[in-house]
Design a protein around this motif. Structure first.
Motif, PDB file in Angstrom:
ATOM      1  N   ALA A 104      43.264  40.227  29.124  1.00 41.71           N
ATOM      2  CA  ALA A 104      43.126  41.529  29.848  1.00 41.71           C
ATOM      3  C   ALA A 104      42.489  41.171  31.051  1.00 41.71           C
ATOM      4  O   ALA A 104      41.853  41.249  31.296  1.00 41.71           O
ATOM      5  CB  ALA A 104      43.424  42.877  29.132  1.00 41.71           C
ATOM      6  N   LYS A 105      43.525  41.833  32.385  1.00 43.61           N
ATOM      7  CA  LYS A 105      42.940  42.099  33.258  1.00 43.61           C
ATOM      8  C   LYS A 105      41.888  43.683  33.857  1.00 43.61           C
ATOM      9  O   LYS A 105      40.862  43.436  34.684  1.00 43.61           O
ATOM     10  CB  LYS A 105      44.071  42.596  33.936  1.00 43.61           C
ATOM     11  N   THR A 106      41.812  44.308  32.892  1.00 38.90           N
ATOM     12  CA  THR A 106      41.317  45.556  33.201  1.00 38.90           C
ATOM     13  C   THR A 106      39.491  45.056  32.607  1.00 38.90           C
ATOM     14  O   THR A 106      38.854  45.662  33.127  1.00 38.90           O
ATOM     15  CB  THR A 106      40.791  46.677  32.242  1.00 38.90           C
ATOM     16  N   SER A 107      40.093  44.386  30.930  1.00 41.65           N
ATOM     17  CA  SER A 107      38.405  43.888  30.203  1.00 41.65           C
ATOM     18  C   SER A 107      37.924  42.835  31.575  1.00 41.65           C
ATOM     19  O   SER A 107      36.570  43.042  31.676  1.00 41.65           O
ATOM     20  CB  SER A 107      38.720  43.094  28.818  1.00 41.65           C
ATOM     21  N   PRO A 155      38.069  36.333  43.992  1.00 47.69           N
ATOM     22  CA  PRO A 155      37.838  37.775  44.839  1.00 47.69           C
ATOM     23  C   PRO A 155      36.724  38.561  43.799  1.00 47.69           C
ATOM     24  O   PRO A 155      36.653  39.039  44.899  1.00 47.69           O
ATOM     25  CB  PRO A 155      39.400  37.857  44.488  1.00 47.69           C
ATOM     26  N   ASP A 156      36.570  38.561  42.958  1.00 49.29           N
ATOM     27  CA  ASP A 156      35.996  39.821  42.416  1.00 49.29           C
ATOM     28  C   ASP A 156      34.084  38.810  41.921  1.00 49.29           C
ATOM     29  O   ASP A 156      33.303  39.267  41.787  1.00 49.29           O
ATOM     30  CB  ASP A 156      35.927  39.951  40.741  1.00 49.29           C
ATOM     31  N   ALA A 157      33.523  37.693  43.179  1.00 47.08           N
ATOM     32  CA  ALA A 157      32.495  37.714  43.193  1.00 47.08           C
ATOM     33  C   ALA A 157      31.428  38.349  43.703  1.00 47.08           C
ATOM     34  O   ALA A 157      31.976  39.121  44.434  1.00 47.08           O
ATOM     35  CB  ALA A 157      32.645  35.955  43.509  1.00 47.08           C
ATOM     36  N   LEU A 158      30.764  38.517  43.375  1.00 49.58           N
ATOM     37  CA  LEU A 158      29.538  38.831  44.055  1.00 49.58           C
ATOM     38  C   LEU A 158      29.628  38.779  45.850  1.00 49.58           C
ATOM     39  O   LEU A 158      29.227  40.017  46.585  1.00 49.58           O
ATOM     40  CB  LEU A 158      28.143  38.152  43.086  1.00 49.58           C
ATOM     41  N   MET A 159      29.332  38.013  46.403  1.00 50.38           N
ATOM     42  CA  MET A 159      28.967  37.058  47.803  1.00 50.38           C
ATOM     43  C   MET A 159      30.054  38.020  48.197  1.00 50.38           C
ATOM     44  O   MET A 159      30.432  38.010  49.496  1.00 50.38           O
ATOM     45  CB  MET A 159      28.618  35.946  47.928  1.00 50.38           C
TER      46      MET A 159
END
Length: 680
Positions: free
Chosen positions: A74-77, A213-217
């Motif tokens: 799931a996207k939320t998790s 897109p969700d990476a730390l950098m």
């Protein structure tokens, strides 16, 4: 993509008491001065706020392995996991930077590659850079390395080209991971790791090719980590890359380094010394920026001097070309004048011959036949002469075409010189802008000097206050000594007077002993305070000496600024001289243009009209009367047509003829109108 971390056994983690004992031994081994210790404590205080949160999050959320649920798709998790991973990595980065700064300043020497906190810092940084990396598929297999984004720094920042070339030239490195680790080592040694990563974060559209897109950098945590890396500029590192195997190292995080207790608050020192050190670092950075700007200005001045020398050489070559062309023009004019004189002489000779013939015709009509035959002979000779003149005219026309080609070349040269003039003016404007920038920078340097002078005055006031407090403490010590002496005198008197009352005296003596002990304790405390004040005075004296040295450096900078201002004035003088030379060149060009226009008018006059031959005209062009022996043919020197004597009796000075010559009536009126319009 979830990042996995390896965890060391809890049994291997040492106790807090052992870690504290090791820290004390290291502190005893490296004897450091008070300013650097205060700077280290300040760095630890800045990072102490996130210490507890990082340990909790590291022990509870991110680094304990958990069972993966069935709803992980799931996207939320997935978002929650990514946010937790970013928070954990950021907190671990804060802890590693804090402990690295503390341990490095406690050691008091340059760090080697075997230093454990430095190794753990590189491991955590590697995990941060690997977070959210995209997997690239190749012919060999899947490739996932953080060296790809680091290669972009060479394109965005040319200062990093040395690091890239040195990493590529190392023969021991065979994988992209090893090259990335070597790149991080070299950037830390240069103290520019934070600057290079900040350049990458400023161009996130390029990082999107390598990171999710969700990476730390790609998120805000990357900017926070780059801000924390600025504190590593205090550390000096000397890392050897030749003997280490960077390709096969395993990135394991050792949590035993981060389980130390928080530092006690008893070791805090005065904040004034830390402020002085901060000001010192700020002044050093300002000096570095000023040196960079001075070097850039010197390079620009050298470029301008080279361009000026090139332009001067081009101007000299252009003047030589103009002189040679002017000499050729003068030679052509002289040749034209010689041809005109010859033609005029031949025409005058023919006129005189015709006059003689007319006189002889009037005096005697008897020898008309003989005269007629002689006239025919003379006419044939004149035809031959005219043919020769026509050939000379054709030669003149060829010379005129050559003149036109030369004129076109001159026009091209003038246009090129105008372009160079425009470029020179633009360069002068750029030099003026640079001078303005230098003026603003000098003002900023003067403002910083004033601020430092104010700080010195405040420190002098503090030293005066400390001296006054020292005097008060000395007075208190004198009063205490006097009180002690009075008490001793009283005791002696009581012994002499009350020899029999030993019991009471003993009680009083015990009381007096207790008072003496209290007084001695007070004296000891006052002595300790006095020693502490003396230490503070020595520290402030050291700070004043440092400030004096900084003032001397600022005076040296002022001298350099004066030298730069003198060089600026010299450059302005050179620019003014060049502007004057350009103005003189413009005047010469305008004069040459006027001469060219005159020559063009002459050529137009020669092109527009053709010289008619005597055989082609049998009647006057204006009155249309037939020519005969009495009505002679006359050429108009302006249009080239043939007229009779009455229709071409006017004379005017033409640009191609220095003397007034014969002109027809129509050309006479047109030339008079043109002269009147030019004069108006």
């Amino acid at each position: 993509i979830r990042e996995d971390f390896e965890i060391i056994d809890r049994k291997q983690i040492p106790n807090a008491a052992e870690l504290k004992a090791e820290g004390k031994e290291k502190a005893e081994e490296g004897g450091w001065s008070a300013p650097i210790l205060s700077l280290a404590k300040k760095a630890s205080e800045n990072l102490a706020l996130s210490y507890g949160q990082a340990l909790k999050s590291a022990s509870l959320v991110g680094f304990i392995p958990k069972a993966v649920s069935n709803d992980s798709t799931a996207k939320t998790s997935a978002r929650c996991h990514a946010m937790e991973e970013r928070a954990n990595l950021m907190n671990m980065m804060k802890l590693s930077i804090k402990i690295l700064i503390q341990s490095a300043l406690s050691l008091g020497r340059t760090l080697d590659s075997d230093f454990p906190p430095l190794q753990q810092f590189f491991v955590v940084l590697e995990h941060c850079l690997k977070h959210g990396l995209k997997v690239k598929k190749t012919f060999i297999g899947q490739n996932k390395s953080f060296f790809g984004p680091l290669e972009l720094v060479e394109k965005l920042c040319p200062e990093a080209s040395d690091i890239a070339t040195s990493v590529k030239n190392l023969p021991e490195l065979k994988t992209a991971v090893g090259r990335g680790r070597a790149w991080l080592y070299l950037a830390l040694m240069q103290k520019k790791l934070a600057d290079y990563l900040k350049v990458l974060l400023d161009h996130k559209h390029l990082l999107s090719e390598f990171y999710e897109p969700d990476a730390l950098m790609m998120e805000e945590e990357g900017a926070v980590i780059v801000g924390l890396l600025v504190g590593l500029n205090v550390i000096d590192a000397n890392l050897c890359l030749k003997g280490e195997d960077l390709d096969s190292q395993v990135g394991v995080i050792d949590f035993s380094l981060y389980l130390k207790e928080t530092p006690d608050s008893d070791g805090k020192q005065d904040g004034g010394i830390t402020a002085v050190l901060d000001q010192k670092h700020y002044v050093e950075e300002l000096n570095r920026h000023l040196s960079c700007t001075v070097a850039d200005l010197q390079n620009k001045i050298d470029c301008l001097e080279k361009t000026n020398s090139k332009l001067q050489e081009e101007l000299a070559a252009a003047t030589d070309r103009i002189g040679s062309l002017q000499e050729e023009q003068q030679q052509l004019k002289q040749q034209n004048e010689l041809i005109r004189e010859r033609s005029e002489k031949s025409v005058e000779v023919t006129k005189e011959d015709t006059k003689v013939e007319l006189d002889t015709y009037k005096q005697s009509r008897q020898g008309l036949d003989e005269m007629y035959s002689d006239v025919w002979k003379q006419l044939k000779e004149e035809k031959k002469i005219r043919l020769e003149l026509e050939k000379e005219l054709e030669l003149q026309i060829g010379m005129k075409t050559e003149m036109e080609i030369a004129m076109k070349l001159l026009e091209k040269d003038t246009h090129e010189k105008q372009d160079t003039l425009v470029a020179l003016r633009q360069q002068l404007e750029e030099v003026k802008a640079i001078n303005l920038q230098m003026f603003h920078k000098s003002q900023n340097a003067e403002c910083s000097l004033q601020q430092q002078n104010e700080a010195i005055s405040s420190f002098e006031g503090k030293t005066n206050e400390m001296m006054s407090s020292m005097k008060q403490m000395e007075e208190r010590l004198q009063h205490a000594e006097k009180a002690r002496q009075a008490a001793e005198e009283r005791c002696n008197k009581m012994k002499q007077e009350l020899a029999g009352r030993l019991d009471t005296c003993r009680q009083q003596m015990s009381q007096l002993d207790s008072k003496c002990s209290t007084l001695e304790k007070e004296l000891k405390s006052e002595k300790e305070q006095r020693q502490a004040l003396q230490k503070e005075l020595h520290q402030e004296k050291d700070a004043t000496t440092l400030l004096k040295t900084e003032l001397q450096q600022m005076e040296g900078l002022k001298k350099e600024l004066r030298k730069l201002q003198d060089e600026k004035q010299q450059l302005e003088k050179v620019c003014e001289e060049q502007e004057q030379a350009l103005q003189e060149m413009g005047l010469h060009l305008s004069q040459s243009k006027l001469k060219m226009e005159d020559i063009k008018e002459v050529n137009k006059a020669l092109k527009g009209h053709t010289w008619l031959k005597d055989d082609e005209a049998t009647h006057c062009k204006q009155c249309e009367k037939e020519f005969s022996i009495s009505r002679r043919k006359h050429h108009c020197r302006n249009c080239g047509d043939i007229f009779c004597n009455t229709c071409s009796s006017n004379e005017l000075a033409l640009p191609s003829y220095p003397k007034p010559v014969r002109v027809c009536d129509t050309c006479h009126t047109l030339l008079l109108q043109r002269c009147s319009s030019n004069s108006s």
